[in-house]
Design an enzyme around this catalytic site. Structure first.
Site, PDB file in Angstrom:
ATOM      1  N   HIS A 171       0.860  -1.186   0.000  1.00 50.10           N
ATOM      2  CA  HIS A 171       0.000   0.000   0.000  1.00 50.10           C
ATOM      3  C   HIS A 171       0.898   1.238   0.000  1.00 50.10           C
ATOM      4  CE1 HIS A 171      -3.084  -2.800   0.783  1.00 50.10           C
ATOM      5  NE2 HIS A 171      -3.881  -2.058   1.545  1.00 50.10           N
TER       6      HIS A 171
ATOM      7  N   TYR B 274     -10.181   4.912   6.339  1.00 52.30           N
ATOM      8  CA  TYR B 274     -10.572   5.244   7.705  1.00 52.30           C
ATOM      9  C   TYR B 274     -11.706   6.267   7.631  1.00 52.30           C
ATOM     10  CZ  TYR B 274      -6.249   3.136   9.532  1.00 52.30           C
ATOM     11  OH  TYR B 274      -5.242   2.263   9.869  1.00 52.30           O
TER      12      TYR B 274
ATOM     13  N   PRO C  90      -5.762  -0.321  18.078  1.00 53.11           N
ATOM     14  CA  PRO C  90      -5.364  -0.772  16.736  1.00 53.11           C
ATOM     15  C   PRO C  90      -5.446   0.285  15.641  1.00 53.11           C
ATOM     16  CG  PRO C  90      -7.539  -1.609  17.299  1.00 53.11           C
ATOM     17  CD  PRO C  90      -7.011  -0.958  18.535  1.00 53.11           C
TER      18      PRO C  90
ATOM     19  N   LYS D 168       0.072  -0.377  15.105  1.00 52.82           N
ATOM     20  CA  LYS D 168       1.416  -0.405  15.677  1.00 52.82           C
ATOM     21  C   LYS D 168       1.747  -1.643  16.505  1.00 52.82           C
ATOM     22  CE  LYS D 168       2.809   3.309  13.897  1.00 52.82           C
ATOM     23  NZ  LYS D 168       2.970   2.875  12.543  1.00 52.82           N
TER      24      LYS D 168
ATOM     25  N   TYR E 216       2.854   6.456  10.288  1.00 52.88           N
ATOM     26  CA  TYR E 216       2.117   5.267   9.848  1.00 52.88           C
ATOM     27  C   TYR E 216       3.046   4.260   9.168  1.00 52.88           C
ATOM     28  CZ  TYR E 216      -2.114   2.698   8.616  1.00 52.88           C
ATOM     29  OH  TYR E 216      -3.100   1.740   8.529  1.00 52.88           O
TER      30      TYR E 216
END
Length: 385
Positions: free
Chosen positions: A72, A197, A285, A289, A377
């Site tokens: 990704h 998200y 979550p 991480k 991220y």
């Protein structure tokens, strides 16, 4: 029995540590309460940071990940009925790989057993003694035979509910969140190539995937939710509504509720016992991480233990807790920030909602703010925190 390092727990942290030590000629024994079938089938998080991917490749564990993992180069944030992409590749030059934790575990188990590694499943009655000088792990084997493992060091990688954390005198930092995730695994081909998200007035939702045939999706729910109270139709309807994007529906392979918490135990060491992964810290979550922090822990610990058992050099183990906790707290902050920005707090008022939307708008409109999200991220380089 005697070994150089006794490891309690055959999750990613314990197994990878055993693998890293073996590459340096250090013997270890891994003790696991569950069966091999259980740990290889248990579905967990699937986002691998860039430093995690690099490490797995470096130590010979990247072949299947590179073949089956899903790279990704960004994620999308959806709010106010609009979608905004955070381009990791443009902002950082790096990306992530979606590859399930259970797949990492399968690769590690296969590698350890192929190399003659000692991994013992279905062990019970684990008790730790002599941690300040001559560590001993007492346990019952799968056949009921009582065992005693003497070692130079013990690593507790047995999770939050394992025996190791309780053996370390520590200060606890804990935060419970007023919501949970209802997660499903569906036999349905993903229609998106990256995670979405979604911040919705009625609660957070997440679109993700595990393979070209399996989709992973989540809904924010109250922490006391019973998954059985949610029919398949109700779940799909709510996902469509909150995500506001196309979704392929399919038979549910798994359904469950996951609580949300932040937790840190300091220090991560007591004498010759060292904690790693969920035994020492838990993150919500949202920031992806958990497994990555565990892998970062054992990367540091493998080098420290090598110096300790081969040369009697204790400088690495003395610095282990402080070194790892710097990264842990950075990840705790990022995970808290993502969680608070994307979820609907049932106690929040209209003012709080406006602040949340202001943060989201800043994140997607400011290159500096988007870069901060992207850098955290995809994962800060090991040793940089």
């Amino acid at each position: 029995m005697r070994t150089q390092v006794g490891i309690v727990g055959a999750g990613p942290a314990g197994l990878l540590l055993s693998h890293l030590l073996a590459r340096r000629g250090i013997d270890s024994v891994v003790l696991e309460a569950r069966s091999r079938e259980y740990i290889e089938r248990r579905v967990r998080a699937g986002v691998l940071e860039h430093p995690t991917v690099e490490l797995l490749r470096e130590v010979g564990l990247g072949e299947r990940m590179d073949r089956e993992g899903m790279p990704h180069e960004g994620v999308s944030l959806r709010f106010d009925s609009e979608e905004h992409r955070i381009d990791f590749a443009d902002l950082t030059g790096r990306g992530i790989v979606v590859y399930g934790q259970q797949e990492v575990v399968k690769d590690l188990v296969a590698a350890r057993l192929a190399d003659g590694g000692d991994v013992r499943f279905e062990v019970s009655g684990v008790r730790l003694d002599g941690l300040t000088s001559d560590p001993v792990i007492h346990f019952d084997g799968a056949d009921g035979t009582r065992g005693e493992l003497r070692c130079d060091a013990v690593v507790g990688a047995d999770g939050f509910h394992g025996v190791s954390r309780a053996a370390v005198p520590h200060t606890t930092y804990d935060r419970q969140y007023p919501f949970a995730w209802l997660g499903i695994l569906a036999q349905a081909a993903p229609v998106r190539e990256e995670l979405v998200y979604a911040n919705h007035p009625d609660g957070f939702a997440l679109y993700s995937m595990r393979s070209p045939e399996v989709t992973r999706l989540y809904l924010q729910v109250p922490p006391d939710t019973d998954a059985d109270d949610w029919s398949d139709a109700r779940i799909w309807d709510e996902l469509h509504r909150r995500l506001g994007t196309e979704i392929n529906e399919g038979p549910l392979l798994e359904k469950g509720v996951t609580g949300m918490r932040s937790f840190v135990a300091e220090p991560m060491r007591h004498g010759r016992l060292f904690l790693a992964g969920d035994a020492a810290h838990i993150v919500p979550p949202t920031g992806a991480k958990g497994m990555n922090l565990a892998i970062a822990d054992v990367r540091v610990l493998a080098d420290a233990l090598y110096r300790l058992v081969t040369a009697g050099d204790g400088s690495g183990v003395d610095a282990y807790s402080d070194t790892c906790l710097r990264r842990v707290w950075r990840a705790e902050h990022f995970s808290w920030w993502m969680t608070s920005m994307l979820h609907t707090d049932p106690a929040a008022d209209a003012f709080d909602r406006r602040l949340q939307l202001a943060q989201l708008r800043q994140t997607v409109r400011s290159r500096a703010a988007a870069t901060t999200l992207a850098e955290n991220y995809v994962g800060l380089p090991h040793g940089s925190v």
